[in-house]
Design a protein around this motif. Sequence first.
Motif, PDB file in Angstrom:
ATOM      1  N   GLU A 339      16.110  21.493  23.192  1.00 21.07           N
ATOM      2  CA  GLU A 339      15.175  20.358  23.173  1.00 21.07           C
ATOM      3  C   GLU A 339      15.313  19.635  24.506  1.00 21.07           C
ATOM      4  N   ASN A 398       9.219  16.737  23.627  1.00 17.72           N
ATOM      5  CA  ASN A 398       8.780  15.570  22.848  1.00 17.72           C
ATOM      6  C   ASN A 398       7.498  15.006  23.450  1.00 17.72           C
ATOM      7  N   GLU A 430       7.166  18.518  19.817  1.00 12.11           N
ATOM      8  CA  GLU A 430       7.709  17.653  18.768  1.00 12.11           C
ATOM      9  C   GLU A 430       6.920  16.347  18.725  1.00 12.11           C
ATOM     10  N   ASP A 460       8.904  15.507  13.976  1.00 11.14           N
ATOM     11  CA  ASP A 460      10.203  14.931  14.342  1.00 11.14           C
ATOM     12  C   ASP A 460      10.574  13.755  13.428  1.00 11.14           C
ATOM     13  N   LYS A 481      11.946  18.389  11.380  1.00  6.99           N
ATOM     14  CA  LYS A 481      13.266  17.991  11.883  1.00  6.99           C
ATOM     15  C   LYS A 481      13.793  16.795  11.102  1.00  6.99           C
ATOM     16  N   GLU A 517      19.164  17.610  12.490  1.00  7.69           N
ATOM     17  CA  GLU A 517      19.539  17.038  13.785  1.00  7.69           C
ATOM     18  C   GLU A 517      20.804  16.212  13.652  1.00  7.69           C
TER      19      GLU A 517
HETATM   20 CA    CA Z   1      12.743  15.218  19.239  1.00  3.17          CA
END
Ligand code: CA
Length: 557
Positions: A339, A398, A430, A460, A481, A517
Amino acid sequence: MNSKVEQISASTICEVIELLSPATDDYLYVYDFGQDHYYISPHARQRFLLSDYSFHNVSENLKKAVYPEDFPKLRADLNEILTTDRCTHNLTYRLLSVEEKPVWINCRGTVVRDEAGKPLYMAGCINEIGKDQKADNVSGLLGAASLKLYLSQYKESFPAGFVLRIGVDNLKGVNARLGIEYGDLVLQKTSEFISECLLPGETLYRVVSDEFLVVDFEGRRTEEGKELYRNVRNKIHNFIIEKNYEVLFTISGGVLDFKDTDEASYSQVMKYTEYALNEAKRLGKNTCYLYNTEDYRRFLRRRNLNLHLRQAINNHFEGFEAYFQPLFSADDHRLIGAETLMRFRSEDFGGMVSPGEFIPILEETFLIVPAGRWIMHEALKMCRDVQKYLPDFKISINISHVQILRSSIGREILAAVKQYGLNPNCVTIELTESGLLETDTRFTTLWAHLKEAGITLALDDFGTGYSNFRYLTDLQPDIVKIDRTFAAKAVVDEFEFEMLSLFSKMIHGLDLKVCVEGVETAAEMEKLCQLPPEYLQGFFLGKPCPKEQFIEQFVHI
Ligand code: CA
Ligand code: C2E
Ligand code: CA
């Protein structure tokens, strides 16, 4: 000084005044006490409510020309000249214009006495202080220059009390809709209402076009400042009703306790009250905000950071860095991808600044558009480079909602993916659920567009905001996530774990993949693997780091 001057008669001065008058906008005058005669520059008659520029019966005539409230002050001063040995006159008061409006003037004069000390006449000059912003003729109030003068009497610190700054909300809108004259009426009414609400000893100034400032050096508390604000607001409210809602306007207020100033300066009062008033407006207007030192420091840091971010972006993103955090498969702990996380480093802010602090600023200022574009390229470059060793390596980026609303991010992503020769399914975007995601067509179009092009989509921060299963069914992301806060709670709380398990089952039921996460310890990993997720991410498995370190640590093993 008077020994020579006293030989000049008042009538000679009248002649001099007549001679000099065309050369100045100010008004020269002479007041002959013995003859009870007053002579002023002839052009004064066109400006003020005077019967003539030369008249007898001075007191009575002046009374008609002076703003009634100010006349006692003038009379007292003149009386003092006649009964003491004072030789100067220096007074700020209001005269009435020919339109019978108050006009702020400063009148200065020198008193000439005979040898015995008896006053013969006074000669001097009147100037309109409204012209240089010392006062304001629309509201009939003193202006910023006068406030400055008033505050300058204090050298070390201000006495106890407060200052209230009042601003008319959106006066520009009133002017645009109803005309400047209506705007003037709003200002006049506001100033009138504030005046009516003042307590003894409080003074009122008009500091900028649509802002007023009340100074209270009487030791009253800020609570009373807020009360004053509320009283004015009520008067405005009643006025609006009286006018049958013909004009609608509101005011905001900022209150400052003088004990929160650390120096007795006009500029500090202006700076702090400007901030307080802006805060009130930022909070939605029609409200009052009390100045607070902590908030102000935070505001300054934020403003300064904003400036630095802008400069850094203009300076080829100097200080910006791309960090990468590894993403592993949960069953065999194989490296799947990374990421991309934005970093900002500035020595002025003690090194690394937290994304939690700078990302919201970038979003608010729309600077996230260029910064997001920059990091997207860094991410895709990284992906291309790592794929030399790991052909299936995936990169996550992101994307902020602001980028969707303010740029053509979808097109840019697809063009850049092509430019780097990447397969779209190696790129994950994301996005955080925001309420807009399911309803705003800009989001749904982008989402569908990227999905169709083969980009992987991840939802996310699941478990933070409002988690509605409906949007999972509607949006069909590839990956969900689970946020660290949710995962961390589930590790220590059985009920939370049950809930997370249930969510996980439902997500799998929709044929979507789960990524947990923020795994920080072996114990956490063990527990969370029972869900079971497809992917894992967290400090325990790998912290975010720069590209070179990432390759060394996670790729070349
Ligand atoms: Ca993220
Ligand atoms: P996020 O997208 O949820 O990113 C994951 C955050 O969790 C990262 O914080 C990461 O450093 C942190 N994290 C990862 N593992 C652990 C762990 O084991 N324990 C703990 N306590 N934290 C862990 P970071 O880098 O501070 O980023 C914060 C947020 O800032 C991100 O949350 C994301 O919303 C935003 N952000 C970061 N980079 C970008 C970017 O390039 N663009 C946009 N639009 N937002 C970004
Ligand atoms: Ca997250």
